[in-house]
Design an enzyme around this catalytic site. Structure first.
Site, PDB file in Angstrom:
ATOM      1  N   HIS A 152      -9.609   2.181   0.486  1.00  0.00           N
ATOM      2  CA  HIS A 152      -8.340   1.920   0.409  1.00  0.00           C
ATOM      3  C   HIS A 152      -7.830   1.498  -0.953  1.00  0.00           C
ATOM      4  O   HIS A 152      -8.109   0.205  -1.339  1.00  0.00           O
ATOM      5  CB  HIS A 152      -7.807   0.771   1.454  1.00  0.00           C
ATOM      6  CG  HIS A 152      -6.404   0.865   1.903  1.00  0.00           C
ATOM      7  ND1 HIS A 152      -5.430   1.231   0.776  1.00  0.00           N
ATOM      8  CD2 HIS A 152      -5.590   0.205   2.811  1.00  0.00           C
ATOM      9  CE1 HIS A 152      -4.474   1.036   1.160  1.00  0.00           C
ATOM     10  NE2 HIS A 152      -4.429   0.740   2.285  1.00  0.00           N
ATOM     11  N   LYS A 212      -8.929   8.100   2.529  1.00  0.00           N
ATOM     12  CA  LYS A 212      -9.564   6.805   2.467  1.00  0.00           C
ATOM     13  C   LYS A 212     -10.915   6.514   3.292  1.00  0.00           C
ATOM     14  O   LYS A 212     -11.876   5.594   2.900  1.00  0.00           O
ATOM     15  CB  LYS A 212      -8.760   5.566   3.172  1.00  0.00           C
ATOM     16  CG  LYS A 212      -7.487   5.453   2.389  1.00  0.00           C
ATOM     17  CD  LYS A 212      -6.527   4.427   3.231  1.00  0.00           C
ATOM     18  CE  LYS A 212      -5.216   4.356   2.428  1.00  0.00           C
ATOM     19  NZ  LYS A 212      -4.428   5.492   2.707  1.00  0.00           N
ATOM     20  N   CYS A 231       0.911  -1.179   0.103  1.00  0.00           N
ATOM     21  CA  CYS A 231       0.101   0.017   0.020  1.00  0.00           C
ATOM     22  C   CYS A 231       0.735   1.097  -0.045  1.00  0.00           C
ATOM     23  O   CYS A 231       0.329   2.414  -0.051  1.00  0.00           O
ATOM     24  CB  CYS A 231      -0.956  -0.091   1.143  1.00  0.00           C
ATOM     25  SG  CYS A 231      -2.171  -1.325   1.302  1.00  0.00           S
ATOM     26  N   HIS A 252      -2.447   8.337   6.420  1.00  0.00           N
ATOM     27  CA  HIS A 252      -2.622   6.876   5.784  1.00  0.00           C
ATOM     28  C   HIS A 252      -3.614   6.525   6.108  1.00  0.00           C
ATOM     29  O   HIS A 252      -4.676   6.005   5.256  1.00  0.00           O
ATOM     30  CB  HIS A 252      -1.426   5.822   6.226  1.00  0.00           C
ATOM     31  CG  HIS A 252      -1.527   4.649   5.413  1.00  0.00           C
ATOM     32  ND1 HIS A 252      -1.546   4.584   4.287  1.00  0.00           N
ATOM     33  CD2 HIS A 252      -1.762   3.282   5.766  1.00  0.00           C
ATOM     34  CE1 HIS A 252      -1.593   3.128   3.533  1.00  0.00           C
ATOM     35  NE2 HIS A 252      -1.888   2.751   4.659  1.00  0.00           N
ATOM     36  N   GLU A 299      -0.393   5.581  13.809  1.00  0.00           N
ATOM     37  CA  GLU A 299      -0.271   6.532  13.016  1.00  0.00           C
ATOM     38  C   GLU A 299      -0.484   7.958  13.941  1.00  0.00           C
ATOM     39  O   GLU A 299       0.119   8.835  13.967  1.00  0.00           O
ATOM     40  CB  GLU A 299      -1.010   6.478  12.139  1.00  0.00           C
ATOM     41  CG  GLU A 299      -0.677   7.678  10.821  1.00  0.00           C
ATOM     42  CD  GLU A 299      -1.268   7.661   9.621  1.00  0.00           C
ATOM     43  OE1 GLU A 299      -0.751   8.502   8.717  1.00  0.00           O
ATOM     44  OE2 GLU A 299      -2.267   6.675   9.429  1.00  0.00           O
ATOM     45  N   PHE A 325       1.817  -3.287   4.119  1.00  0.00           N
ATOM     46  CA  PHE A 325       2.083  -4.588   4.313  1.00  0.00           C
ATOM     47  C   PHE A 325       3.562  -4.929   3.964  1.00  0.00           C
ATOM     48  O   PHE A 325       4.095  -4.490   3.125  1.00  0.00           O
ATOM     49  CB  PHE A 325       1.432  -5.855   3.721  1.00  0.00           C
ATOM     50  CG  PHE A 325      -0.236  -5.849   4.299  1.00  0.00           C
ATOM     51  CD1 PHE A 325      -0.389  -5.105   5.073  1.00  0.00           C
ATOM     52  CD2 PHE A 325      -1.086  -6.736   3.727  1.00  0.00           C
ATOM     53  CE1 PHE A 325      -2.084  -5.363   5.811  1.00  0.00           C
ATOM     54  CE2 PHE A 325      -2.328  -6.946   4.274  1.00  0.00           C
ATOM     55  CZ  PHE A 325      -2.901  -6.269   5.048  1.00  0.00           C
TER      56      PHE A 325
END
Length: 425
Positions: free
Chosen positions: A338, A333, A164, A304, A315, A397
């Site tokens: 996403h 998002k 991502c 993110h 975060e 990931f």
């Protein structure tokens, strides 16, 4: 290799997203702060049957020609976004020196739908039923290759895969290619299109997706106390990058500066972020160093913000720890879902528009009473005000952390005027 210049400008944007397939529609959708999530026919019967697809466009008709038959959906999105970005930059492949043009397109896993379809063909009809086009349709580097063909770009062509964070990694690499003098123009971004039963089932099985199926439009809720997972989306974004001096010399339009980029790896877990946030923090600090900014100079953070319990907590702690002056925070998002490998590039484009318009879009499905972290999250409606410097966070990931530093063009930076005279903008 000695670096050539210090500034990299964004001179073109191209977008294909769930909120819109052109810049204005995308921006209006993002500023509306309403989720694009809906139930998807192709996911009917699955435990999670909703997502954020790209609607309202015939990709084959937009691209045209016979070559569309060899392209997977993510490739078509990337190609359309690239064409639009180059046009927006005022450039033409018929006029540039293709040997000095690079392509860097981040990708996730490639053409999953084509692979699944051909596995079924193999099972049902044997080897002769498998398409000879399967490999070019499914390979992750197909987007970079097809864009290079279409744009007559003969410089480096790369397809970084950092999950991502791939779109942000692509922009970071593109910046390096320009500053190292290996390219004069780089077309960079990301694309992903895996809204398929196979991939959605896999994400759902690992507990990554929201199960808030009663109203899909309420499912993606970054930084909300009751968040329970992300909503999968698809899309593409491509940015044209040039050295600022080169763009000005050709009377190009710098829309923003990509002033720095930082990367770091958690080395913690294949899918879960390091809860300490150490890797994310190192990436932020690296981006700040490269940009030459102090933390207190950051006006805005494009988070993110996946709407997952682990990511948002990690975060938020990083943001609160590094930025006690509480810059504004948004998380696209909530609106877009996403978009995986495309997300870093789409969100970088959103940062460019925030810098241009002086508007921070709100986070969908979040209000002040449901936000648990004490951040200055923009909620309810867009927030207007001068924004000079922004950070865009992308985490993937595998523990990949990439942070981009973008700056409004003309903010405390020297620029070329006339025949190369430096003036303060």
């Amino acid at each position: 290799m000695a670096r050539v210049g210090t500034d990299v400008a964004v001179t073109g944007l191209g977008l294909v997203t769930p909120a819109g397939v052109d810049e204005n529609t995308f921006w209006d959708g993002l500023c509306a702060g309403v989720s694009m999530a809906r139930r998807c026919d192709e996911l009917a019967g699955l435990p999670v049957d909703f997502g954020c697809p790209v609607d309202g466009i015939d990709l084959d008709a937009e691209i045209g020609g016979r070559s569309v038959w060899r392209m997977a959906r993510f490739v078509k999105m990337a190609l359309l976004a690239a064409r639009r970005a180059v046009s927006d930059a005022g450039l033409s492949p018929r006029q540039w020196d293709g040997d000095r043009v690079g392509v860097v397109l981040g990708v996730g896993v490639g053409g999953v739908s084509a692979l699944v379809d051909n596995v079924r063909r193999l099972d049902g009809g044997g080897a002769e039923a498998v398409s000879p086009l399967l490999v070019p349709m499914m390979m992750p580097n197909a987007a970079a290759g097809e864009v290079a063909i279409a744009l007559r770009a003969h410089g480096p062509s790369l397809a970084p895969a950092t999950a991502c964070a791939s779109g942000a990694t692509a922009l970071s690499l593109a910046r390096d290619l320009l500053l190292d003098g290996r390219c004069d123009v780089v077309v960079a971004g990301g694309a992903d299109a895996v809204l398929t039963p196979l991939v959605v089932s896999a994400f759902a099985g690992m507990g990554a997706l929201s199960r808030r199926g009663g109203d899909p439009a309420e499912a993606s809720r970054p930084f909300a106390a009751d968040r329970d997972g992300f909503v999968i989306g698809e899309g593409a974004a491509v940015l044209v990058l040039e050295r600022t001096a080169d763009a000005l010399a050709r009377d190009g339009r710098p829309r923003a500066l990509l002033t720095g980029a930082g990367s770091a790896t958690d080395a913690h877990h294949p899918t879960a972020p390091d809860p300490s946030g150490a890797g994310a923090r190192r990436a932020v600090e690296a981006a700040l160093r490269e940009a030459g900014w102090g933390p207190d100079q950051v006006d805005h953070i494009n988070a993110h913000g996946t709407s997952t319990p682990l990511n948002d907590a990690m975060e938020a702690a990083v943001i609160a720890g590094l930025f006690p002056h509480r810059p504004s925070v948004t998380a696209p998002k909530g609106v877009l879902g996403h978009t995986l490998a495309a997300s870093g590039a789409i969100e970088a484009a959103a940062c460019v528009l925030t810098l241009e318009h002086g508007i921070v879009p709100p986070i969908a499905n979040l209000d002040a009473s449901s936000e648990e972290f004490g951040l200055d999250c923009v909620v309810g409606k867009p927030r207007a005000g001068r924004v000079e410097r922004v950070l865009s966070h992308s985490f993937g990931f595998g523990g990949h952390n990439v942070v981009l530093a973008l700056q409004r063009f003309g903010t405390d930076r020297p620029r070329l005027c006339g025949r190369g005279v430096l003036v303060n903008a």
